[in-house]
Design a protein around this motif. Structure first.
Motif, PDB file in Angstrom:
ATOM      1  N   LYS B  51     123.610  45.252  73.123  1.00  0.00           N
ATOM      2  CA  LYS B  51     123.058  44.185  72.237  1.00  0.00           C
ATOM      3  C   LYS B  51     122.029  43.034  72.936  1.00  0.00           C
ATOM      4  O   LYS B  51     120.691  42.922  71.399  1.00  0.00           O
ATOM      5  CB  LYS B  51     124.067  42.726  72.000  1.00  0.00           C
ATOM      6  CG  LYS B  51     125.756  43.431  72.150  1.00  0.00           C
ATOM      7  CD  LYS B  51     126.844  42.993  72.150  1.00  0.00           C
ATOM      8  CE  LYS B  51     126.925  42.023  73.620  1.00  0.00           C
ATOM      9  NZ  LYS B  51     127.125  42.725  74.537  1.00  0.00           N
ATOM     10  N   SER B  52     121.583  43.010  73.846  1.00  0.00           N
ATOM     11  CA  SER B  52     120.662  42.730  74.531  1.00  0.00           C
ATOM     12  C   SER B  52     119.594  43.910  73.883  1.00  0.00           C
ATOM     13  O   SER B  52     118.480  43.238  73.338  1.00  0.00           O
ATOM     14  CB  SER B  52     120.303  42.438  75.845  1.00  0.00           C
ATOM     15  OG  SER B  52     121.655  41.117  76.050  1.00  0.00           O
ATOM     16  N   THR B  53     119.373  44.731  74.290  1.00  0.00           N
ATOM     17  CA  THR B  53     118.739  46.163  73.416  1.00  0.00           C
ATOM     18  C   THR B  53     118.028  45.735  72.222  1.00  0.00           C
ATOM     19  O   THR B  53     116.970  45.986  72.155  1.00  0.00           O
ATOM     20  CB  THR B  53     118.884  47.195  74.259  1.00  0.00           C
ATOM     21  OG1 THR B  53     119.587  47.155  75.432  1.00  0.00           O
ATOM     22  CG2 THR B  53     117.805  48.227  73.671  1.00  0.00           C
ATOM     23  N   TYR B  93     116.429  34.756  74.819  1.00  0.00           N
ATOM     24  CA  TYR B  93     116.961  35.645  76.114  1.00  0.00           C
ATOM     25  C   TYR B  93     117.854  35.042  76.182  1.00  0.00           C
ATOM     26  O   TYR B  93     118.486  34.100  76.846  1.00  0.00           O
ATOM     27  CB  TYR B  93     115.508  35.802  76.383  1.00  0.00           C
ATOM     28  CG  TYR B  93     114.649  37.011  76.243  1.00  0.00           C
ATOM     29  CD1 TYR B  93     114.825  38.129  75.269  1.00  0.00           C
ATOM     30  CD2 TYR B  93     113.763  35.799  75.587  1.00  0.00           C
ATOM     31  CE1 TYR B  93     113.689  38.510  74.273  1.00  0.00           C
ATOM     32  CE2 TYR B  93     112.352  36.728  74.821  1.00  0.00           C
ATOM     33  CZ  TYR B  93     112.466  37.699  73.895  1.00  0.00           C
ATOM     34  OH  TYR B  93     111.625  38.232  73.269  1.00  0.00           O
ATOM     35  N   GLN B  94     119.151  36.497  77.397  1.00  0.00           N
ATOM     36  CA  GLN B  94     119.999  36.135  78.228  1.00  0.00           C
ATOM     37  C   GLN B  94     119.399  35.520  79.263  1.00  0.00           C
ATOM     38  O   GLN B  94     120.545  34.416  79.574  1.00  0.00           O
ATOM     39  CB  GLN B  94     120.832  37.743  77.708  1.00  0.00           C
ATOM     40  CG  GLN B  94     122.176  37.651  78.352  1.00  0.00           C
ATOM     41  CD  GLN B  94     122.735  38.973  78.271  1.00  0.00           C
ATOM     42  OE1 GLN B  94     121.986  40.062  78.218  1.00  0.00           O
ATOM     43  NE2 GLN B  94     123.730  38.925  79.077  1.00  0.00           N
ATOM     44  N   GLU B  95     118.973  35.819  79.317  1.00  0.00           N
ATOM     45  CA  GLU B  95     118.997  35.009  81.092  1.00  0.00           C
ATOM     46  C   GLU B  95     117.510  34.222  80.792  1.00  0.00           C
ATOM     47  O   GLU B  95     116.480  34.738  80.164  1.00  0.00           O
ATOM     48  CB  GLU B  95     117.772  36.456  81.958  1.00  0.00           C
ATOM     49  CG  GLU B  95     118.919  37.782  82.860  1.00  0.00           C
ATOM     50  CD  GLU B  95     119.800  37.309  82.976  1.00  0.00           C
ATOM     51  OE1 GLU B  95     119.868  36.307  83.760  1.00  0.00           O
ATOM     52  OE2 GLU B  95     121.424  37.860  82.783  1.00  0.00           O
ATOM     53  N   MET B 173     120.081  34.642  69.168  1.00  0.00           N
ATOM     54  CA  MET B 173     120.110  34.318  70.386  1.00  0.00           C
ATOM     55  C   MET B 173     120.786  34.942  71.318  1.00  0.00           C
ATOM     56  O   MET B 173     121.980  34.801  70.578  1.00  0.00           O
ATOM     57  CB  MET B 173     121.254  32.299  69.635  1.00  0.00           C
ATOM     58  CG  MET B 173     120.128  31.647  69.063  1.00  0.00           C
ATOM     59  SD  MET B 173     121.057  29.472  69.017  1.00  0.00           S
ATOM     60  CE  MET B 173     121.788  30.835  67.638  1.00  0.00           C
ATOM     61  N   ASP B 174     120.760  34.855  72.235  1.00  0.00           N
ATOM     62  CA  ASP B 174     121.422  36.321  73.071  1.00  0.00           C
ATOM     63  C   ASP B 174     122.864  35.416  74.254  1.00  0.00           C
ATOM     64  O   ASP B 174     121.605  34.760  75.383  1.00  0.00           O
ATOM     65  CB  ASP B 174     120.738  37.224  73.866  1.00  0.00           C
ATOM     66  CG  ASP B 174     120.939  38.130  74.248  1.00  0.00           C
ATOM     67  OD1 ASP B 174     122.727  38.279  74.467  1.00  0.00           O
ATOM     68  OD2 ASP B 174     120.147  39.219  74.709  1.00  0.00           O
ATOM     69  N   GLU B 175     123.768  35.565  73.814  1.00  0.00           N
ATOM     70  CA  GLU B 175     124.814  33.873  74.434  1.00  0.00           C
ATOM     71  C   GLU B 175     123.828  32.919  75.012  1.00  0.00           C
ATOM     72  O   GLU B 175     123.968  32.800  76.403  1.00  0.00           O
ATOM     73  CB  GLU B 175     125.126  35.403  75.930  1.00  0.00           C
ATOM     74  CG  GLU B 175     125.404  36.498  74.984  1.00  0.00           C
ATOM     75  CD  GLU B 175     126.461  37.027  76.640  1.00  0.00           C
ATOM     76  OE1 GLU B 175     127.184  35.985  77.798  1.00  0.00           O
ATOM     77  OE2 GLU B 175     126.785  38.415  76.641  1.00  0.00           O
ATOM     78  N   SER B 405     123.047  45.915  82.652  1.00  0.00           N
ATOM     79  CA  SER B 405     123.119  44.616  81.419  1.00  0.00           C
ATOM     80  C   SER B 405     123.938  43.562  81.836  1.00  0.00           C
ATOM     81  O   SER B 405     124.587  43.463  83.063  1.00  0.00           O
ATOM     82  CB  SER B 405     124.169  45.024  80.241  1.00  0.00           C
ATOM     83  OG  SER B 405     125.531  45.069  80.524  1.00  0.00           O
ATOM     84  N   GLY B 406     123.404  42.304  81.006  1.00  0.00           N
ATOM     85  CA  GLY B 406     123.949  41.437  81.729  1.00  0.00           C
ATOM     86  C   GLY B 406     125.352  40.919  82.364  1.00  0.00           C
ATOM     87  O   GLY B 406     124.990  40.654  83.561  1.00  0.00           O
ATOM     88  N   GLY B 407     126.293  40.907  81.704  1.00  0.00           N
ATOM     89  CA  GLY B 407     127.495  40.767  81.248  1.00  0.00           C
ATOM     90  C   GLY B 407     128.070  42.621  82.906  1.00  0.00           C
ATOM     91  O   GLY B 407     128.525  42.090  83.375  1.00  0.00           O
TER      92      GLY B 407
END
Ligand SMILES: Nc1ncnc2c1ncn2[C@@H]1O[C@H](COP(=O)(O)OP(=O)(O)OP(=O)(O)O)[C@@H](O)[C@H]1O
Ligand SMILES: [Mg+2]
Lengths: 346, 505
Positions: B51-53, B93-95, B173-175, B405-407
């Motif tokens: 997803k983030s990619t 971004y997620q981060e 919007m990533d998380e 990945s983040g998770g």
């Protein structure tokens, strides 16, 4: 579809925040602290040697500081981007000699200064390109260019020397002249300093230098042209080192292949003592200039008090470590103050 | 509300057959996606699904290895994030990607500050616009405050404000809600709905499925980098979506076992940290899972940090198994059998450049040591065991954590602390950013730990998780413990009432 059209956003009252003021105060305090230290040192010296702050004494002090202030201003820009330029001493030396050679041949002083600046720009561009394109740390790259430029200088200059006698009188007079106690050279440095500070605060690309040093990855994601900005910082730093070279020539009239050797360390010390954090993202050029002023004053104060100048280096070192320690303590204090504030709003 | 009516407008932004690999890892294979104006589109998938990619490809951060990005139907190449931004694409971004040294206002407007004459920055306008954005998001953050030291939730708010601060045609919007609680999420969704009415296209990622059903009209599911389905959400159930994501039916999400509570394992009495939390007292018994609820900023994380000794407390005492802990000494807390899985895992839980194996192994340095030297073999087998139990998705266990990945990074931190075999486990947001499949697995693990007699204190902003897992719910409000609710009485209403300070304590 501007965001603010849905609710004609009533401007929220900006909460008066003690944390912000605290942080502001701390940074202003840093510059203020150096300033007070400087004044105290000068006042004490004056008490011990009443000839110290004569008109000529003040003038000498300012003249000595001028060149360091210029180079430190440029260096501060580079350090703010989380890089460093160790080649400034070599750049200063070679541009001083180039300007001198040109003047020896009957050149015009203004052209000579421009020549020195352009030479500095060239070396700055070289550093900037190497740092921004290569994946090599700035410390290593500019250590390399330090030696390369010094090497070129030595081969070119050999055992030659330029003395004041080789230079046009007007140029040498300009180097030592001024309005009563304030030398022309110091005015030039001041003008450069003020405009650089203004640029850093009020122009987008100036703020981007801070962004870059504060978090390079975030800067990239925010669309900051990272390479161009690094190139800009190095070019500016090189240009000021070149200008400092020309002013050095005007001030001392005496240049050889060793001019400016080891200068980079004094410059970096001045910048760090002045509160420009080595890991990038914070500090001001005013701070760097005050740091430069403090270090040069130590140089003049000790002889005036009859203390051997061998102490100068040791004292510079102590100031440096003190500055870093203070930074660390202040950073921790500020962090915990901000944390406490965070927890208060729900 | 029918947003994308039958007339079916052309997509603003589309991906066609996108592929992207990192070395041997094929993060995206032949993925296509259409974003329509006036529609909120969900992107679902397990941790590491890509997803983030995909988002970074849309944002110009990654260049795809193959395939096309279409803007208004025309192929475009984004050479960097600035290109995507200039095309009207705003990304969260997620981060969080903030500049710690700069003010919140500068963080939001970096690169596009309002200007005055001669191209100078208009600082006052920047500040005013920031204050207006904060007001719109319903938070009180001083625009002049530096970003350094902001809580995770506040960092997330700043990121959201950043994305909302310009005329975006596409909002990605990533998380964004991972660190937020109910009221902030509601506020964000209000803003998103307003943008949708104005015709913006929105792409939304969340591991909280109920959020997807609340705000989105269409969902695209990825699994192992491949496109599984892209379909309207109307008529789908959560089970359908989970099946698309994990490829099988899921076991129960909250597998709570009933355990008879034993001795008091952790006892906190009148704990106070000035200006942060006041007079907090509670106990956790062996075999018990105690949930701690509250709004963001209520002081839950701060209490946990003080109990573990990361921060000092000003008054009160903490006992583990009847023995008092030393104020501000995490090593004695660890020796007493306490473990803390921190909230800010990236900053406090991981050494990003180090391998997965070494990161999990860090807490075991004491146990996997032989004659004072590290036993790499024991470390590896222990790390592998936990990586497998938590289903961490990696190429090789020796890869740097930063490539996960983040998770999956979250899972590594969990593994690191679970591997210590603690007697008292404090977990701060145990399933933040973790996909449904693994969420169930984490819950099963916590439940099994409790059954083995471990005392668990679980801080969570995920209300269903609290209600589903906790034997007892502690609720904090503005630095004070406002309620203690037994499992039988705990409902969304009772907990929220206490969390917002509406209940009689
Ligand atoms: N920079 C990188 N280097 C190597 N591998 C990477 C890199 N970035 C991502 N990957 C790999 O690509 C795959 C997809 O990662 P991605 O971050 O897109 O997952 P995700 O769907 O966002 O997961 P999550 O829900 O955990 O955030 C993962 O296997 C990850 O390890
Ligand atoms: Mg992700």
């Amino acid at each position: 579809m501007t965001v603010t059209t849905t609710e004609p956003a009533p401007v929220a009252p900006i909460p008066a925040s003690s944390s912000t003021r605290l942080v502001d105060r701390v940074f202003k305090m840093r510059e203020l602290a150096i300033f007070v230290l400087l004044l105290a040192m000068l006042a004490l010296t004056q008490l011990g040697n009443s000839a110290f702050l004569s008109e000529q004494g003040i003038k000498d002090l300012l003249l000595n500081a001028t060149i360091l202030v210029l180079v430190a201003t440029g260096q501060a820009l580079v350090v703010i981007t989380r890089n460093v330029d160790l080649s400034v001493g070599s750049t200063l030396g070679i541009s001083a000699f180039a300007a001198g050679t040109y003047l020896q041949g009957g050149g015009h002083p203004v052209v000579a200064v421009v020549l020195a600046v352009l030479l500095g720009v060239g070396f700055g561009l070289l550093n900037g390109l190497l740092v921004s394109l290569g994946q090599v740390p700035a410390l290593v790259v500019t250590l390399g260019t330090l030696y390369i430029i010094r090497g070129i200088d030595s081969i070119w200059v050999g055992s030659r020397q330029i003395t004041a006698a080789d230079l046009p009188d007007g140029f040498v007079d300009f180097g030592s002249g001024g309005i009563s106690a304030v030398p022309w050279l110091a005015l030039i440095a001041l003008a450069v300093l003020v405009s650089t500070a203004y640029y850093l605060k009020h122009f987008g690309s100036g703020r981007e230098l801070y962004a870059l040093g504060s978090n390079p990855e975030a800067a990239r994601l925010a669309g900051v042209p990272v390479r161009r900005r690094i190139l800009l910082a190095y070019t500016f730093c090189g240009a000021l080192a070149g200008l400092a070279g020309a002013l050095y020539l005007a001030r001392f009239g005496n240049v050889d292949s060793g001019t400016g050797s080891g200068y980079e360390l004094t410059v970096v010390s001045a910048v760090v003592v002045g509160g420009v954090v080595f890991t990038g993202g914070s500090g001001t050029v005013y701070g760097a200039a005050l740091g430069a002023l403090l270090l040069t004053s130590v140089n003049s104060v000790l002889p005036a008090l009859g203390v051997s100048s061998v102490w100068v280096l040791a004292i510079n070192g102590i100031l440096l470590i003190l500055a870093i320690a203070v930074d660390r303590v202040v950073a921790l204090r500020v962090a915990s103050a901000l944390k406490k504030r965070n927890a208060r709003h729900g | 509300m029918t947003h994308r009516s039958a007339k079916d407008p052309a997509p603003v932004l589309a991906l066609r057959g996108i592929s992207k690999s990192f070395g041997a890892v094929r993060a995206l294979r032949d993925v296509s996606l259409d974003l329509f104006p006036g529609e909120v589109h969900a992107l679902a998938g397990e941790n590491g699904a890509g997803k983030s990619t995909l988002i970074k490809t849309l944002a110009g951060v990654h260049r795809p290895d193959g395939g096309q990005v279409l803007l208004d139907g025309e192929p475009v190449t984004f050479h960097g994030p600035a290109d995507a931004r200039d095309a009207g694409i705003a990304v969260i971004y997620q981060e969080p990607t903030l500049f710690p040294d700069l003010s919140i206002a500068e963080n939001i407007f970096m690169g596009r500050q309002p200007r005055r004459a001669l191209g100078r920055i208009d600082h006052r306008a920047t500040r005013t616009a920031t204050a207006a954005l904060m007001h719109r998001l319903g938070v009180e953050l001083d625009p002049d405050r530096p970003a350094r030291g902001l809580s995770i939730a506040d960092q997330q708010i700043v990121e959201i404000a950043k994305a909302l601060s310009f005329d975006a045609r596409v909002l990605i919007m990533d998380e964004p809600t991972a660190a937020l609680t109910g009221s902030e999420v509601a506020r964000l969704f209000g803003v998103v709905r307003a943008l949708r009415e104005q015709g913006a296209a929105v792409l939304f990622i969340s591991h909280r499925l109920e959020e997807i059903f609340r705000i989105c009209e269409r969902v695209t599911t990825l699994r192992d980098g491949a496109l599984i389905a892209s379909e309207p959400l109307a008529g789908m159930t959560e089970e359908d979506l989970v099946r698309r994501m994990v490829g099988r039916d899921l076991d129960e999400l909250y597998p709570k076992q009933h355990v008879e509570a034993g001795e008091v394992a952790l006892s906190v009495r009148r704990l106070t940290r000035e200006g942060v939390f006041t007079d907090v007292s509670f106990e956790v018994r062996c075999g018990e899972i105690v949930g701690m609820a509250g709004l963001v900023g209520a002081g839950r994380t701060e209490v946990a940090r003080a109990v573990f000794g990361v921060d000092r407390w000003d008054a009160g005492e903490v006992e583990v198994a009847g023995r008092a802990l030393v104020n501000g000494a995490p090593s004695t807390a660890m020796a007493a059998g306490l473990a803390l899985v921190p909230e800010d895992r990236r900053a406090q839980g991981l050494v990003m450049g180090m391998s997965i194996e070494r990161n999990i192994g860090l807490t075991g340095l004491r146990t996997t040591r032989r004659a004072g030297l590290m036993d790499r073999g024991a470390e590896r087998s222990r790390s592998l065991d936990w990586a497998v139990r938590l289903q961490v998705k990696y190429a090789r266990i020796a890869d740097a954590v930063s490539t996960l990945s983040g998770g999956n990074q979250q899972k590594v931190v969990l593994a690191k602390w679970l591997a210590t075999g603690p007697a008292v486990l404090i977990v701060d947001e145990p399933t933040r950013g973790i996909d449904v499949g693994t969420k169930a697995e984490v819950h099963r693990l916590l439940s099994a730990l409790a059954a083995d007699g471990v005392a668990v204190l679980m801080i969570s902003s995920d209300l269903p998780e609290i209600l589903g897992m906790a034997d007892r719910v502690l609720v904090m409000h503005e630095g004070r413990l406002t309620a203690e609710i037994p499992r039988s009485d705990a409902t969304e209403e009772t907990v929220m009432a206490a969390a917002t300070g509406r209940a009689a304590a």
